[in-house]
Write a protein that holds these residues in place. Structure first.
Motif, short mmCIF file in Angstrom:
data_model
loop_
_atom_site.label_atom_id
_atom_site.label_comp_id
_atom_site.label_asym_id
_atom_site.label_seq_id
_atom_site.Cartn_x
_atom_site.Cartn_y
_atom_site.Cartn_z
N ALA A 1 33.98 45.23 44.01
CA ALA A 1 35.11 44.31 43.89
C ALA A 1 35.29 43.94 42.43
O ALA A 1 34.31 43.67 41.72
CB ALA A 1 34.89 43.06 44.72
N HIS A 2 36.51 43.96 41.99
CA HIS A 2 36.85 43.52 40.63
C HIS A 2 37.80 42.34 40.76
O HIS A 2 38.83 42.46 41.42
CB HIS A 2 37.53 44.64 39.85
N GLN A 3 37.43 41.23 40.16
CA GLN A 3 38.25 40.03 40.31
C GLN A 3 38.50 39.40 38.96
O GLN A 3 37.61 39.30 38.12
CB GLN A 3 37.55 39.01 41.20
N PHE B 1 26.18 41.19 41.08
CA PHE B 1 27.45 40.96 40.37
C PHE B 1 27.17 40.49 38.95
O PHE B 1 26.07 40.08 38.60
CB PHE B 1 28.29 39.89 41.09
N PHE B 2 28.20 40.59 38.11
CA PHE B 2 28.18 39.85 36.86
C PHE B 2 29.52 39.15 36.68
O PHE B 2 30.54 39.60 37.20
CB PHE B 2 27.81 40.74 35.66
N LYS B 3 29.48 38.04 36.01
CA LYS B 3 30.70 37.25 35.78
C LYS B 3 30.75 36.88 34.32
O LYS B 3 29.77 36.40 33.76
CB LYS B 3 30.67 36.00 36.67
N LEU C 1 28.06 34.62 30.14
CA LEU C 1 27.73 35.74 31.03
C LEU C 1 26.66 35.35 32.04
O LEU C 1 25.60 34.84 31.67
CB LEU C 1 27.22 36.93 30.19
N MET C 2 26.96 35.54 33.31
CA MET C 2 25.94 35.31 34.33
C MET C 2 25.83 36.52 35.23
O MET C 2 26.79 37.28 35.41
CB MET C 2 26.24 34.05 35.15
N VAL C 3 24.63 36.72 35.79
CA VAL C 3 24.41 37.82 36.70
C VAL C 3 23.76 37.28 37.97
O VAL C 3 23.18 36.20 37.96
CB VAL C 3 23.51 38.92 36.09
N GLY C 4 23.87 38.02 39.05
CA GLY C 4 23.24 37.54 40.28
C GLY C 4 23.00 38.68 41.24
O GLY C 4 23.67 39.71 41.19
N ILE C 5 21.98 38.50 42.10
CA ILE C 5 21.74 39.45 43.17
C ILE C 5 21.53 38.68 44.46
O ILE C 5 21.16 37.50 44.43
CB ILE C 5 20.51 40.36 42.90
N GLY C 6 21.76 39.35 45.58
CA GLY C 6 21.57 38.66 46.84
C GLY C 6 21.46 39.64 47.99
O GLY C 6 21.71 40.84 47.84
N ARG C 7 21.06 39.12 49.12
CA ARG C 7 20.94 39.96 50.28
C ARG C 7 21.44 39.17 51.49
O ARG C 7 20.98 38.05 51.74
CB ARG C 7 19.48 40.38 50.45
N SER C 8 22.41 39.77 52.20
CA SER C 8 22.95 39.10 53.38
C SER C 8 22.40 39.74 54.63
O SER C 8 22.21 40.96 54.69
CB SER C 8 24.48 39.25 53.42
N SER D 1 38.11 34.27 33.87
CA SER D 1 36.83 34.97 33.97
C SER D 1 37.03 36.28 34.72
O SER D 1 37.98 36.43 35.49
CB SER D 1 35.79 34.13 34.73
N TYR D 2 36.10 37.21 34.48
CA TYR D 2 36.13 38.48 35.19
C TYR D 2 34.83 38.62 35.98
O TYR D 2 33.75 38.36 35.46
CB TYR D 2 36.27 39.62 34.18
N VAL D 3 34.96 38.96 37.25
CA VAL D 3 33.78 39.17 38.08
C VAL D 3 33.80 40.60 38.62
O VAL D 3 34.80 41.03 39.18
CB VAL D 3 33.73 38.25 39.33
#
Lengths: 336, 176
Positions: free
Chosen positions: A203-205, A154-156, A138-145, A174-176
């Motif tokens: 988004a669900h991938q 997101f989480f993956k 499990l990984m998580v992330g945040i960002g700003r564009s 994997s599910y993102v």
């Protein structure tokens, strides 16, 4: 689905990729021959050894074990892709547990801006973000564009891992899930919507990937992008489907060619499919990704559903991703 | 009664002279090839056996079981240097040449010498190294530290001077 010009471009690209693959295969064969030579060498030395000393039962045991062990252990496939992002989208890879991955991505203007704007290098948008591995799955992330002043998170999660041996699994899955929040100021002329929840997209991938060989990996990414309110763009639907395709071809030990294409099944009017080509260059501590893409934004909504520029018009953005990994939590079993 | 005692004595002497195989599946081997950056990894799943009277010994391990602090470095190690899909294992086949000097029934630390063939990355190389065997209440621990030249086993490009020319290998295995 495609017009004539697009068809020509894709045929050329596919042709180029096959050529590279053929050359890589030839390299692979050379390596195999060398390794065969080495193994015959090793056989010779061990026979010399056993003739010197008489009782060789442990050695025989080990040889037997080596011959049969292949079935009794599970060998997880690693490094299907080089990093957690292929180019714009996610790859099957996760950051390992306890690692913090700081990512800075730039996308410049389009090549067709010409010499006056130094082929797009005058303009740049960027995304800054951090990813963290909570577990190995499990990984998580945040960002700003900077593009549309978007925040994303997101989480993956790894559902299946490709492996051989005891457990034979042909693909990794994997599910993102990601969420994007556009915060650029309300513009009356665009008939934009005021409330912040109306500017959220999700988004669900599902990423299905296979490492075909040490040199070639492929992934397919069925995607659903949900708009909380798509009224300013399209009056009818909130959900948009697409199936992304991504590939990596290793050229040398440190350089990989990557490609990513997101054909849309249901479309927003006025946008085109995103196509990107990239080079992953490995250096000691990190991977440096160079890419050419018709997308400017760096999140699923902006890339998959709202790409405006066209490859055939020269609407190509040069860009790069750099990442640096920091160890936050050391693995327990490391005994030094 | 005499026959009974005699038979016990004979049985005991047989068990003393019978050879014993010591084994472990959780031995530890680590290496350090640091030059300018830390390049260290440890493998805690080493399979090893030795026979007490002949001194014959084997070590076997999976390359992928080497754990690095840096995951990307681990990928590099497996993909670019060790090619662990092609050469999944490394092993050592050899002998403790002075095994006779070790008394397995008496606690203590004994200096020994090992000689044999080390196979890494499909390349076999003869090595010889000093080490110690520690006997402590029936538990036997083998420790050694030796160096190998990376060029002997791996050909190809190195990243500048970031990787040392020699890797120091530390073995620490407790047998049952």
């Amino acid at each position: 689905m495609f017009n004539h010009k697009k068809n020509i471009i894709f045929t050329i690209l596919i042709f180029a990729i096959t050529l590279v693959q053929i050359s890589a295969k030839a390299q692979n064969k050379k390596g195999k021959k060398e390794s065969e030579k080495n193994s015959t060498k090793s056989k010779q030395t061990t026979t010399v050894d056993t003739t010197i000393k008489t009782s060789g039962d442990l050695f025989a045991e080990l040889d037997q074990q080596n011959a049969s062990n292949k079935q009794s252990e599970t060998d997880l496939t690693t490094a299907t892709f080089k990093t957690t992002r292929l180019i714009n989208g996610h790859s099957i890879e996760n950051v390992a547990k306890g690692l913090l991955d700081v990512k800075i991505s730039h996308r410049f203007g389009t090549l067709n801006e010409g010499a006056y704007a130094i082929w797009g290098l005058d303009a740049a948008t960027m995304r800054m973000g951090v990813d963290y591995g909570i577990t190995d799955r499990l990984m998580v992330g945040i960002g700003r564009s900077e593009y549309q002043k978007t925040y994303d998170g997101f989480f993956k999660y790894r559902i299946l891992r490709q492996s051989t041996g005891k457990v034979n699994m042909p693909v990794s899955v994997s599910y993102v899930a990601s969420m994007h929040w556009k915060t650029i100021h309300f513009d009356a002329t665009q008939n934009d919507i005021v409330h912040y929840t109306d500017r959220l997209t999700y988004a669900h991938q599902l990423i299905i990937a296979r490492k075909m060989s040490d040199y070639f990996s492929l992934q397919i990414v069925p995607t659903l992008v949900h708009y909380n309110n798509s009224a300013p763009l399209n009056k009818y639907s909130n959900d948009y489907y697409s199936v992304g395709i991504g590939a990596r071809q290793r050229i040398t030990k440190r350089v990989n060619l990557t490609a990513e294409y997101f054909p849309r099944i249901t479309k927003l009017d006025g946008y085109v499919n995103s196509f990107s080509l990239g080079l992953d260059i490995e250096t000691g501590g990190h991977v440096f990704q160079l890419n050419f893409s018709n997308s400017t934004g760096i999140n699923e909504r902006a890339v998959i559903n709202e790409t405006k520029d066209k490859w055939e018009d020269g609407g190509i953005h040069f860009g790069f991703n750099i990442a640096r990994v920091f160890t936050i939590k050391k693995a327990k079993k490391l005994g030094w | 009664m005499k026959i009974f005692l005699a038979s016990i004595f004979i049985l005991l002497s047989i068990s003393i002279f019978a050879q014993k195989t010591y084994s472990t599946k959780t031995g530890q081997i680590s290496f350090d090839a640091s030059a300018t950056v830390d390049i260290k990894a440890v493998n805690n799943q080493v399979d090893s056996k030795f026979i007490d009277n002949t001194g014959q010994m084997i070590f076997s391990l999976l390359i992928k079981s080497f754990k690095f602090a840096n995951g990307l470095m681990e990928d590099h190690f497996n993909e670019n240097y060790m090619e662990s899909t092609k050469f999944p294992k490394a092993d050592f086949k050899g002998y403790i040449t002075n095994i006779a000097s070790v008394n397995f029934s008496k606690n203590g630390t004994y200096s020994v010498n090992a000689e044999g063939t080390l196979t890494i990355h499909g390349v076999a190389k003869k090595i010889s190294t000093p080490g110690t065997i520690t006997v402590s209440n029936g538990k036997v621990t083998i420790k050694t530290l030796f160096k190998i030249k990376l060029k002997d086993f791996i050909t190809g490009s190195y990243i500048g001077s970031q990787i040392a020319e020699e890797a120091a290998i530390t073995v620490n295995c407790e047998y049952q």
